[in-house]
Design a protein around this motif. Structure first.
Motif, PDB file in Angstrom:
ATOM      1  N   UNK A  30      -0.952   0.805  10.880  1.00 47.66           N
ATOM      2  CA  UNK A  30       0.086   0.695  11.905  1.00 47.66           C
ATOM      3  C   UNK A  30       1.413   1.267  11.411  1.00 47.66           C
ATOM      4  N   UNK A  31       1.827   0.878  10.209  1.00 49.62           N
ATOM      5  CA  UNK A  31       3.106   1.351   9.679  1.00 49.62           C
ATOM      6  C   UNK A  31       3.058   2.833   9.343  1.00 49.62           C
ATOM      7  N   UNK A  32       1.959   3.279   8.752  1.00 50.73           N
ATOM      8  CA  UNK A  32       1.827   4.693   8.389  1.00 50.73           C
ATOM      9  C   UNK A  32       1.909   5.570   9.632  1.00 50.73           C
ATOM     10  N   UNK A 202      10.078   7.744  10.669  1.00 52.55           N
ATOM     11  CA  UNK A 202      10.503   6.744   9.684  1.00 52.55           C
ATOM     12  C   UNK A 202       9.627   6.846   8.443  1.00 52.55           C
ATOM     13  N   UNK A 203      10.040   7.679   7.500  1.00 49.97           N
ATOM     14  CA  UNK A 203       9.235   7.861   6.287  1.00 49.97           C
ATOM     15  C   UNK A 203       9.185   6.618   5.402  1.00 49.97           C
ATOM     16  N   UNK A 204      10.267   5.839   5.275  1.00 48.32           N
ATOM     17  CA  UNK A 204      10.129   4.583   4.523  1.00 48.32           C
ATOM     18  C   UNK A 204       9.049   3.674   5.106  1.00 48.32           C
ATOM     19  N   UNK A 205       8.980   3.603   6.448  1.00 51.05           N
ATOM     20  CA  UNK A 205       7.948   2.806   7.093  1.00 51.05           C
ATOM     21  C   UNK A 205       6.561   3.354   6.766  1.00 51.05           C
ATOM     22  N   UNK A 211       1.371   2.109   0.960  1.00 50.60           N
ATOM     23  CA  UNK A 211       1.229   1.135  -0.121  1.00 50.60           C
ATOM     24  C   UNK A 211       0.313  -0.021   0.290  1.00 50.60           C
ATOM     25  N   UNK A 212       0.417  -0.443   1.556  1.00 48.82           N
ATOM     26  CA  UNK A 212      -0.481  -1.496   2.041  1.00 48.82           C
ATOM     27  C   UNK A 212      -1.929  -1.016   2.046  1.00 48.82           C
ATOM     28  N   UNK A 213      -2.139   0.222   2.455  1.00 45.90           N
ATOM     29  CA  UNK A 213      -3.485   0.781   2.414  1.00 45.90           C
ATOM     30  C   UNK A 213      -3.994   0.846   0.975  1.00 45.90           C
ATOM     31  N   UNK A 214      -3.150   1.277   0.076  1.00 45.21           N
ATOM     32  CA  UNK A 214      -3.507   1.364  -1.346  1.00 45.21           C
ATOM     33  C   UNK A 214      -3.922  -0.014  -1.860  1.00 45.21           C
ATOM     34  N   UNK A 215      -3.116  -1.027  -1.535  1.00 45.68           N
ATOM     35  CA  UNK A 215      -3.441  -2.391  -1.947  1.00 45.68           C
ATOM     36  C   UNK A 215      -4.795  -2.827  -1.379  1.00 45.68           C
TER      37      UNK A 215
END
Length: 424
Positions: A30-32, A202-205, A211-215
């Motif tokens: 969602x964020x990506x 929104x690149x920070x988002x 990072x969430x996907x990586x986790x």
């Protein structure tokens, strides 16, 4: 408590926790995707992910799981286990059937979320819901049966530990079919063959999403052991980390030295490509090969992204380069580098042949069934949003939201949809 009961309890805790990690990846998607698309479509991205989780979960429970893991006919399709009922004694695990279903449900949700990004900013929301039903109830479960449910590809020896092919290559080729079928966003490509760059909102988002996907990927890969006492867990986690780091590093350095700038979206997708690439072989390859797999996956992602642009195919988040191409490469890499049967470990050409056959079948299945499915959906509801809907944004068109980030406190409760239109 017996040793067996303790073992089963630990395995259950492990699988439930890793399933939860995989489900958290939907927050990453969602964020990506929201970070990569324009502000006027942020809410639509979120709603599609919620459709994946809600509709996808129910469809997999009612139909998909039975087709994937039920007792089969001719090694092709499961015939029982719908709503987890009937005789499923052929599934032998140290965990309960409920626990195993939860883990697999997290996987199926990830598949449809791959397609979500490729059709961002221009798919009719109703059509997307219908496609989500098709993917989670039929397309993915049948293909999954061939590899993981006792089907014919698994019997041939096809190796895909956590889903580079079954999830990512299949989902990526489905995304390609959908992107071609629905066409590019309005104004993306010019008549003379040039393309416009749609800047991420929104690149920070987007980076937090990555990072969430990586986790969550540690649950994706290590959780596929289905056992808390499997000694491979540590190695699987290490090669997952190394491949992701290598994919990101390769794209960072390549863009830095070629373009004199390090491109943030490329590095984000390069890391994800490394994760996709190692997913098939995370239990089968060494640390060094994991680094090589990740680096090649990241570079392939860059080259194929440019190829899509040249062909006039609009993929706003890079779903095809990240998932399909890296998934194909990761599955081939198993045939090359697997310590048991790989070509570079005196395994001969047999495994390579099986991997290529499996990839051909799975990718074609995802592409063709998606194309035919969208053709069928087109008879029921328009697959693509109208020009006006796309122009004002899908947030307003389908969800009655002026913007994902509101500046006013209150709106009239009576008819927020009309209020949203008036704001425009």
């Amino acid at each position: 408590m017996t040793i067996q009961e303790l073992h089963s309890g630990l395995d259950t805790i492990w699988v439930v926790l890793t399933a939860a990690m995989i489900l958290l990846m939907e927050g990453g998607f969602a964020l990506l995707e929201a970070g990569f698309v324009r502000h006027k479509n942020n809410v639509n991205i979120i709603m599609k992910i919620f459709a994946d989780i809600t509709i996808g979960t129910l469809c997999y429970y009612v139909i998909g799981f039975g087709l994937m893991y039920g007792k089969d006919i001719g090694s092709f399709i499961g015939t029982n286990g719908f709503m987890m009922s009937g005789d499923l004694s052929h599934l032998q695990f140290s965990i309960s059937l409920d626990t195993y279903w939860l883990f697999q449900a997290a996987f199926v949700i990830a598949v449809i979320s791959i397609v979500s990004g490729a059709v961002a900013e221009r798919i009719n929301f109703r059509a997307y819901i219908l496609y989500a039903i098709l993917m989670t109830a039929l397309i993915y479960p049948i293909a999954g049966h061939w590899v993981w449910g006792g089907g014919w590809l698994g019997q041939l020896g096809f190796m895909d530990f956590a889903g580079s092919a079954v999830i990512h290559a299949l989902g990526g080729f489905a995304a390609l079919a959908a992107a071609i079928f629905i066409g590019p966003r309005k104004g993306k490509f010019l008549p003379e063959g040039l393309s416009k760059i749609a800047l991420p909102s929104n690149l920070p988002l987007a980076s937090v999403g990555a990072f969430l996907l990586w986790f969550g990927w540690f649950g994706f890969n290590a959780g596929s052991t289905l056992s808390a006492t499997d000694v491979r867990i540590g190695h699987i986690a290490v090669v997952t980390m190394l491949s992701a780091a290598s994919g990101g590093a390769a794209t960072m350095l390549y863009t830095l030295f070629r373009y004199k700038r390090s491109d943030a979206p490329s590095v984000i997708n390069g890391s994800l490509a490394g994760l996709v690439g190692i997913t098939a072989g995370c239990a089968f390859v060494s640390d060094g090969y994991a680094i090589l797999i990740g680096a090649i996956a990241g570079l392939l992602m860059l080259f194929v992204t440019d190829w899509l642009e040249a062909k006039g195919i609009d993929d706003p988040v890079g779903a095809f380069p990240v998932h399909a191409v890296s998934g194909v490469w990761g599955s081939i890499a198993v045939g090359l580098f697997a310590t048991d049967g790989g070509l570079f470990h005196n395994g001969g050409w047999h495994l390579i042949g099986v991997q290529l056959l499996g990839l051909l079948v799975l990718c074609a299945w995802g592409f063709v069934l998606t194309w035919l499915g969208l053709k069928l959906i087109q008879l029921i509801v328009p697959v693509r949003s109208t020009e006006d809907e796309e122009e004002i944004g899908l947030d307003v068109s389908y969800h009655g939201m002026v913007a994902a980030y509101q500046e006013h406190e209150f709106i009239h409760h009576d008819d927020p949809y009309n209020d949203a239109d008036e704001e425009q």
